[in-house]
Write an enzyme that holds these catalytic residues in place. Structure first.
Site, short mmCIF file in Angstrom:
data_model
loop_
_atom_site.label_atom_id
_atom_site.label_comp_id
_atom_site.label_asym_id
_atom_site.label_seq_id
_atom_site.Cartn_x
_atom_site.Cartn_y
_atom_site.Cartn_z
N GLY A 201 42.29 35.02 35.73
CA GLY A 201 42.93 34.72 36.91
C GLY A 201 44.11 35.73 37.33
N GLU B 268 40.33 36.14 29.78
CA GLU B 268 39.01 35.99 30.47
C GLU B 268 39.27 36.92 31.91
OE1 GLU B 268 36.96 31.94 28.91
OE2 GLU B 268 38.03 32.02 30.49
N PRO B 269 39.48 37.87 31.84
CA PRO B 269 39.63 38.79 33.41
C PRO B 269 38.37 38.81 33.97
CG PRO B 269 39.97 40.21 31.77
CD PRO B 269 39.75 38.92 30.99
N GLY B 270 38.46 38.64 35.35
CA GLY B 270 37.13 38.77 36.27
C GLY B 270 37.79 39.82 37.13
N ARG B 271 38.38 39.45 38.05
CA ARG B 271 38.97 40.17 39.33
C ARG B 271 39.59 41.18 39.09
NH1 ARG B 271 39.58 37.59 44.17
NH2 ARG B 271 39.69 35.68 42.95
N TYR C 156 37.95 31.98 52.21
CA TYR C 156 39.07 31.35 51.69
C TYR C 156 40.18 32.13 52.76
CZ TYR C 156 36.68 32.30 47.12
OH TYR C 156 36.00 31.93 46.14
N CYS D 242 25.85 35.32 63.59
CA CYS D 242 26.29 34.44 64.48
C CYS D 242 27.12 33.19 64.16
CB CYS D 242 24.81 34.06 65.26
SG CYS D 242 24.03 35.26 65.73
N GLU D 243 28.36 33.57 63.90
CA GLU D 243 29.29 32.74 63.40
C GLU D 243 30.60 33.18 63.95
OE1 GLU D 243 29.00 29.94 60.97
OE2 GLU D 243 26.92 30.19 60.73
N TYR E 210 33.83 39.18 43.47
CA TYR E 210 33.61 38.09 44.35
C TYR E 210 33.12 38.31 45.60
CZ TYR E 210 35.76 35.80 40.19
OH TYR E 210 36.28 35.26 39.14
C1 LIG Z 1 36.30 32.44 37.32
C2 LIG Z 1 36.75 32.46 35.66
C3 LIG Z 1 37.69 33.55 35.31
C4 LIG Z 1 37.84 34.69 35.66
O1 LIG Z 1 38.83 34.58 36.84
P1 LIG Z 1 39.48 35.76 37.60
O2 LIG Z 1 40.40 35.18 38.47
O3 LIG Z 1 38.11 36.62 38.24
O4 LIG Z 1 40.08 36.69 36.43
C5 LIG Z 1 37.93 33.25 33.91
N1 LIG Z 1 37.52 31.81 33.19
C6 LIG Z 1 36.95 30.99 33.84
C7 LIG Z 1 36.48 29.93 33.05
C8 LIG Z 1 36.46 31.28 35.15
O5 LIG Z 1 35.68 30.18 35.71
#
Ligand SMILES: *Cc1c(COP(=O)(O)O)cnc(C)c1O
Length: 412
Positions: free
Chosen positions: A231, A267-270, A310, A338-339, A367
């Site tokens: 997050g 758990e980083p994604g972004r 968003y 077309c939106e 994302y």
């Molecule tokens: C989406 C998600 C993440 C990653 O979130 P980011 O904002 O991309 O870091 C981590 N844990 C869980 C359970 C998620 O659903």
């Protein structure tokens, strides 16, 4: 504009097809992972990359090679992670609606599974019975902490669809105890939301979570993992604001972990992938209607939907200096779909670009491609990265074409 040592205009000339594409910096991915590894140095930890942010196989392989684990939200993500070489027993399976087949697959491969609800636990136990495994589970506790982000990506507050209510904790502990053939409780998890810009929010959650760890241990369970979720936000606005780093995040919870003998999972994604890419587009034309100016580009909400979905802000810039005397004006940057929701940016002050000029949407690594669709039969774009030598451009995903669409109708 350059990506590492490569002029983006040169990449636009070199690519075979004239259509939007994603361009990544492999070095930036490396730097982003290294920032987490550095922050966590000296601790027992796992960095679980959230595959849903970007599921490009080459990117997964690169993160895995640097030591990352994977955080999964579907059976297909698990299959892909294994294909990329991730050790499934160091992966975490999340979700509020996991299906039995996905759980059985995860059980067979010894994936750590987060328990999201009463019915989820029941189904995890069933998967354990079928797979003949004792599944290691974490309880996803909803800590009721407000992450102060867009409501669509807030997940750890009381009324969210994710996680268990903490008043039910006692019930879950009893159930786990009475199903010890199928499940073993090894940790607790929370995930507050995404684009979080204040690390104090992670601390608020961690204070509650270590409280749960202490309580659960006092009930006789051996808890190994504290999983704080992902997050961490990134500086989408490019305003040079002092954005929290992985080190800031880890430092804010460090004292809570000290002496508790826990493996810390994050758990980083972004924050691992977002700032490692741009979406490169071309200007199709410039027009004005009413009191609005529009830059129409060849990219759209089909390739990159975050602004439409968003109202997210992603910075937009021309890749080359404008022609002498180009007038600055305020534009909406829009695609051909077309939106009226098809925009990449609103009210952006930019020099009036020429037809064919390159224009990028920044911070497009998370994302963006993962959410791309084929709406309006705009087939998904190709992806490239600049190698770590800073100069070689390699294709890391083929473009989709109409033939790919037509294949679904073969033999009907
Ligand atoms: C989406 C998600 C993440 C990653 O979130 P980011 O904002 O991309 O870091 C981590 N844990 C869980 C359970 C998620 O659903």
């Amino acid at each position: 504009m350059f990506c590492e040592g490569v002029k983006i205009e040169d990449v636009m000339t070199a690519v075979e097809e004239k259509r939007p594409f994603y361009l990544y910096s492999k070095s930036q991915l490396t730097r982003n992972y290294a920032a987490y590894a550095r922050a966590l140095q000296g601790m027992e930890y796992m960095v679980g990359y959230a595959v849903k942010a970007n599921n490009n196989l080459k990117i997964l392989e690169h993160l895995r090679a640097m030591g990352s684990s994977a955080v999964l939200v579907s059976g297909n993500e698990l299959k892909l992670a294994m294909k990329a070489g991730f050790d499934p027993s160091r992966c975490v399976f999340n979700g509020n609606g996991k299906l039995l087949d996905e759980l059985i697959l995860a059980a067979k491969h010894n994936v750590l599974i987060n328990v999201d609800s009463e019915f989820d636990l029941e189904q995890i136990c069933e998967a354990g019975r079928i797979a003949g495994k004792q599944i290691k589970v974490l309880l996803r506790i909803n800590p009721d902490v407000d992450p102060q982000v867009h409501p669509y990506i807030a997940t750890g507050n009381k009324n969210s669809k994710f996680g268990i209510r903490n008043e039910r904790l006692g019930w879950f502990l009893e159930q786990v105890k009475s199903h010890s053939d199928e499940v073993k409780l090894v940790g607790v998890h929370c995930h507050l939301g995404s684009t979080i810009s204040k690390v104090s929010i992670f601390r608020d959650a961690a204070v509650l979570m270590v409280g749960y760890v202490d309580h659960i241990r006092s009930e006789g369970f051996e808890i190994q993992y504290l999983n704080i979720g992902g997050g961490l936000g990134i500086d989408y606005h490019h305003e040079g604001a002092n954005y929290p780093t992985p080190t800031d995040l880890v430092n804010t919870v460090h004292d809570l972990l000290a002496g508790r003998d826990l493996t810390f999972i994050i758990e980083p994604g972004r924050s691992l992938v977002a700032n490692a890419a741009v979406l490169v587009n071309r200007v199709t034309g410039v027009k004005s209607n009413g009191n609005k100016n529009f830059i129409v580009i060849d990219g759209s909400m089909s390739e990159l939907i975050r602004p439409s979905l968003y109202g997210a802000y992603q910075h937009i810039e021309l890749v080359s200096p404008p022609a002498a005397g180009a007038k600055r004006a305020t534009f909406d940057v829009v695609g051909p779909v077309c939106e009226s929701s098809d925009f990449l940016g609103k009210d952006r002050e930019l020099p009036t670009p020429e037809k064919g000029a390159g224009i990028v949407v920044h911070d497009a690594g998370a994302y963006c491609m993962a959410m791309a669709s084929t709406y309006n039969l705009r087939m998904r774009p190709p992806e490239y990265w600049v190698e770590e030598d800073g100069k070689t451009v390699t294709k890391i995903r083929h473009a989709e074409n109409l033939d790919d669409h037509l294949r679904y109708f073969d033999g009907l």
